[in-house]
Every structure is written in C-alpha cells, then in structure tokens.
Write a protein that holds these residues in place. Structure first.
Motif, PDB file in Angstrom:
ATOM      1  N   LEU A 100       5.409  80.062 -49.520  1.00 47.30           N
ATOM      2  CA  LEU A 100       5.304  79.918 -48.072  1.00 47.30           C
ATOM      3  C   LEU A 100       5.124  81.261 -47.388  1.00 47.30           C
ATOM      4  O   LEU A 100       4.190  81.455 -46.592  1.00 47.30           O
ATOM      5  CB  LEU A 100       6.559  79.225 -47.539  1.00 47.30           C
ATOM      6  N   GLN A 101       5.989  82.223 -47.710  1.00 47.44           N
ATOM      7  CA  GLN A 101       5.961  83.470 -46.964  1.00 47.44           C
ATOM      8  C   GLN A 101       4.827  84.385 -47.393  1.00 47.44           C
ATOM      9  O   GLN A 101       4.427  85.266 -46.636  1.00 47.44           O
ATOM     10  CB  GLN A 101       7.325  84.161 -47.078  1.00 47.44           C
ATOM     11  N   ALA A 102       4.277  84.152 -48.580  1.00 43.00           N
ATOM     12  CA  ALA A 102       3.065  84.887 -48.954  1.00 43.00           C
ATOM     13  C   ALA A 102       1.857  84.357 -48.185  1.00 43.00           C
ATOM     14  O   ALA A 102       0.976  85.122 -47.783  1.00 43.00           O
ATOM     15  CB  ALA A 102       2.830  84.767 -50.456  1.00 43.00           C
ATOM     16  N   ALA A 103       1.829  83.041 -47.979  1.00 40.61           N
ATOM     17  CA  ALA A 103       0.690  82.421 -47.298  1.00 40.61           C
ATOM     18  C   ALA A 103       0.812  82.519 -45.778  1.00 40.61           C
ATOM     19  O   ALA A 103      -0.206  82.628 -45.077  1.00 40.61           O
ATOM     20  CB  ALA A 103       0.576  80.954 -47.706  1.00 40.61           C
ATOM     21  N   VAL A 104       2.044  82.447 -45.267  1.00 42.09           N
ATOM     22  CA  VAL A 104       2.272  82.508 -43.819  1.00 42.09           C
ATOM     23  C   VAL A 104       3.398  83.513 -43.574  1.00 42.09           C
ATOM     24  O   VAL A 104       4.560  83.142 -43.362  1.00 42.09           O
ATOM     25  CB  VAL A 104       2.662  81.128 -43.235  1.00 42.09           C
ATOM     26  N   PRO A 105       3.084  84.791 -43.621  1.00 41.24           N
ATOM     27  CA  PRO A 105       4.150  85.796 -43.491  1.00 41.24           C
ATOM     28  C   PRO A 105       4.863  85.745 -42.148  1.00 41.24           C
ATOM     29  O   PRO A 105       5.986  86.242 -42.016  1.00 41.24           O
ATOM     30  CB  PRO A 105       3.409  87.127 -43.684  1.00 41.24           C
TER      31      PRO A 105
END
Length: 507
Positions: free
Chosen positions: A290-295
């Motif tokens: 998640l946080q790689a795709a939507v930081p």
C-alpha cells in the motif's frame, strides 16, 4: 443536467400541453415532422446527395407515430425528394391524427403503397410504432421490422426505434436498428438503457413545444436526469486557504487477504478526487504494498478500526475486504458504532446480503438519517433485494429504487448505464464511460471517488451522481489514451485528476 422520461411521463406531459395549455396536437405533430425533415436534409447535405439519390421510404403505422411519418413524407415531397409511403395495418384502426394527415397527404406528390416496394431507398424512415408499444411484436409486423433491417439505406427512427420498450429499453420481440433516432421533448429511458441503446444509433433530441413550461400543468417533473455539464461545475468548492484537514479525511477499510490492490486503487482515486487525507485499514502484510504504491496514504491495523472511525470524516468499506468473521465483525461495528457518512461496496454488500441482522442495522441507520451510499452491480443488487438476476434485469430502475427505499440510502446500480437512485426525488442515469471500464478494480476506483466527494461536503446523492459521472469521464479519457482494450483500473484512477484539470482550465 437534462431530463429523461419514460412513456407514461411523456404521455402525461403531452396531454398537459394539449389539454391544459391548449396547444393543438397537429401543431406539435408538424413541429415533430419538421425536426425529422431537418435531420434528413442535414444527412443529404453532408453526403452531397444528388437529386436522383434523394429517395425516401417512410414505413408508417396507424398510430400517431405513423402520422408523424406521413407529415415528414408530405414536407419532403415538395423538396425534390422522391417519396414513397408504405402504409401498414388496416384502415379503421388508425388514430384521428393519422386520418387527418392521410387526408392532407393525398394532395401532395407522395406515392402510397400497401406492400414492400422493390426499389431501394437512400433513407428509410421508421414510423411504425411509437412510445406506446407494450406488447411483443409478432407476425406481420415482426416481418416488417426484419425487412427494414435488411433493407439498404440509412435508417431513421421517429421518436423510438420500433420494437424498443420506451421505458426500459427491452427488445419487444424484434426491433429496428436505427442509424439515427429523432426523439421529441426529452430523451426516453429506453433510448439510453441497454439493450435499447444499441438500437438507437445517434440520438437527436428535438424541441417541439413540449418542455419544462408544462411541468406546472402536469403537476410533476420527470423522475430522472443525467449530467452533461463540465464536471468542474459540479464538484464541491475548495477554499483557497484550505489545508489537508479542510478537504476531508477518508477512512478506507479495504485490501485484506490477497487483495491489497483494491485498497491501492480506492486510495489513489480518493486523492485524485481531492480528499485531503486517506487512511487505510488493512493487515500488516499488505502495508508495504500500500505505502509503496500510495505513499501519501496513512495506515492502521484492523484492530484499530475504531480509532480510524474517530479520526475520519467519511468511511468507505468493502473493496478487497473478504467475507471472514474478522471483517464481518468490523462491518457490524462500523454500522453500529459510527454515524459518519458511509460508502458500502463489494464484499461489504455481500456480507449484508447474507445476514439479516446487518440488513436491519443498515436500514435502521439509513432511516435515522445516516448518509449512506451502496454501490452494487446487478449480481449484488439481486442478492441484496432477494430478486432473481432476471427480475433485476427486467427493470433495473425499479429494483434499485425499491432497495433504496427499503434501506433508506442512495444506491448506485453499476453497469453500462449506471443508475443512481434515492429514497425520494429524482434518480440519475449516467451516460459517460467506456467499455474498457469493464475491468477488475474499476469499482474500487469509484468507491474512492464517491468517498472523497462525501469527505469534501457533498451530500450522498450528489456525491454518488457526480462521482459516477466523473468516473465515466475518466474512463473515456483513459480509453482515448490507452484504447478500450488497454484500459486498466490504475490508468482510470490516474485519469481522474486529468479530467478535473482539463475541465477547470476551460471554465
């Protein structure tokens, strides 16, 4: 916005104009015929038709639709068109207006026949049946429709292609496949709903004197509309001195088990639609994805869903959720312990459909005034309503309206013509979109869009209607860039901001 009507409403408005307001029916008919003739002239001009190519066949039934056709034939017979009228049915079963038009046309150079002429025609005008068709087309009339479809030439249908149910878009046995449909007053639902929309061809809506001025005389307005204005005019206004908290905090409960992509897509869509902050509730194992795709997104563990509800302005739950006991417990808590505006999608809907206590809780909160948007596709609508899939498809609008009333919510029935229905008031049909949007994750994007609009202060119905409209425009933009075949939900989400930016630049 523009209104859409069904057959019952159109008849009511027509009667109001004629009976209450005093407009002669033949005057309306003349204006309708002139509108059709105008489109025929435009077709001839675009294709530079020579005089010998101006051959027109009008297939006229015995009702007022056929009478319109007779008037079209009369008008064009004086404009170097070779006009033939194929008169179907039997005399004595015709309307009064048809009889008057038939008497008038006898003084004009129009060839009248009672069987199919051998000649081919440049244009075939379908004036066989109008909006009042309610029975299956069979026998002789079915053969006439089939022959119209077999004939060469440009097919123009008057008001509604013969064989299309004007209110639902169903095919009544056989139907004319029109290249152009010229309809009057407002678009008919059957011309916009599938499968009728496939038979309509290009749709031209013509003003003939039946318009909004008759609403008072009729005692009502149409019950459906669609958006057609720049979407930038429909979005919640943004304060120049705003900050991330001003523009709304979306709590997204999504992306459980092996479906982190659903949370990614919904979160990206929410940000592209203007949400100030998005927090995603999903398992620890999906946090990195998640946080790689939507930081930009915040994260919280499933056990902290209550804290997320206290933080948020809006909750969206369902994309990639799964249906295990853990997520069911969270859903029950969201329905029972929070009064925030709520978007319910995907597995959240399936859980509600399978548990009567969750259905009752949903209905109770809606009745008490909680803003809720449910976004089922036809299969989910079937499960939620207890109707078979065939019953839903028979009349999607009715099924969606009844469920919206039962659950006291705004209901988005997703499909090629997505419907947005509410408990009371006008419904909305969406005309934007592309076939490429029929791809995994498209619904997750829509959830994020609607949640973001709710977070920015839109009411549930506006967030749903405008959200679906914006979602479709983004799909069209993505398809122009990547093709319908190459459109993915990620590209759809990324196109949302581009659509808004492009339209803001034009305002």
């Amino acid at each position: 916005m523009k209104y859409v009507v069904d057959a019952r409403e159109m008849k009511l408005f027509e009667e109001a104009v004629i009976e209450t307001m005093g407009m002669p029916s033949l005057a309306l008919m003349e204006r309708a015929a002139l509108a059709v003739a105008e489109e025929i002239r435009a077709y001839a001009a675009d294709r530079h038709l020579r005089t010998e190519e101006k051959r027109l066949l009008v297939v006229a039934g015995g009702g007022n639709n056929g009478a319109d056709g007779l008037a079209v034939a009369r008008i064009l017979s004086l404009e170097d068109w070779q006009v033939t009228v194929y008169q179907t049915g039997s005399a004595g079963h015709c309307t009064r207006e048809w009889e008057r038009q038939y008497k008038i046309i006898g003084y004009y150079p129009v060839r009248m026949v009672s069987n199919w002429p051998r000649e081919e025609y440049t244009i075939v005008v379908d004036a066989l049946f109008g909006i009042g068709l309610s029975r299956q087309i069979q026998g002789e009339y079915a053969e006439i429709v089939k022959e119209m479809n077999r004939r060469k030439g440009f097919k123009l249908s008057v008001d509604v292609p013969s064989g299309i149910h004007a209110s639902t878009g169903r095919i009544m046995g056989e139907a004319v496949r029109a290249d152009l449909t010229v309809t009057f007053g407002w678009a008919k639902k059957g011309l916009l709903f599938y499968p009728g929309a496939e038979y309509t061809g290009r749709l031209a809506v013509k003003e003939i004197g039946i318009n909004g001025t008759c609403f008072d005389a009729a005692g009502k307005k149409p019950e459906m509309f669609y958006y057609d204005e720049p979407v930038g005019k429909l979005l919640p206004p943004r304060r120049r001195d705003g900050h991330k908290g001003t523009f709304g905090k979306v709590l997204l409960i999504a992306g459980f088990d092996q479906m982190p992509g659903a949370a990614v897509l919904a979160a990206r869509a929410a940000y592209h639609t203007g949400a100030g902050m998005v927090k995603v509730i999903c398992p620890q194992e999906n946090r990195g994805i998640l946080q790689a795709a939507v930081p930009e997104a915040l994260w919280a563990a499933p056990e902290d869903w209550q804290g997320g509800c206290e933080w948020a302005d809006v909750i969206a739950i369902g994309p990639g959720l799964g249906k295990n006991s853990r997520v069911k417990e969270i859903l029950a808590g969201v329905l029972g312990e929070s009064w925030l505006p709520l978007v319910l999608d995907a597995d959240a809907l399936n859980l509600i459909a399978g548990d009567m206590s969750l259905q009752i809780r949903t209905a109770d909160q809606g009745k008490a005034g909680r803003a809720m948007v449910l976004t089922p596709h036809e299969g989910e609508l079937s499960r939620l309503s207890g109707k078979t899939l065939e019953q839903v498809r028979e009349n999607r609008e009715h099924a969606a309206r009844i469920l919206a009333q039962d659950l006291h919510c705004t209901l988005v029935c997703k499909g090629a013509r997505t419907l947005v229905c509410r408990e009371q008031g006008e419904n909305c049909v969406n005309l934007t979109g592309d076939s490429g949007m029929g791809t995994a994750g498209s619904g997750d994007v829509l959830t994020g869009v609607i949640a973001a609009l709710l977070a920015q202060g839109a009411d549930a119905f506006s967030a749903a209607g405008v959200g679906v409209y914006l979602h479709g425009l983004a799909g069209e933009k993505a398809a122009r860039r990547h093709s319908s075949y190459g459109l993915t939900a990620g590209k759809l989400a990324d196109s949302i901001g581009e659509v808004i930016a492009g339209e803001e630049a034009e305002l």
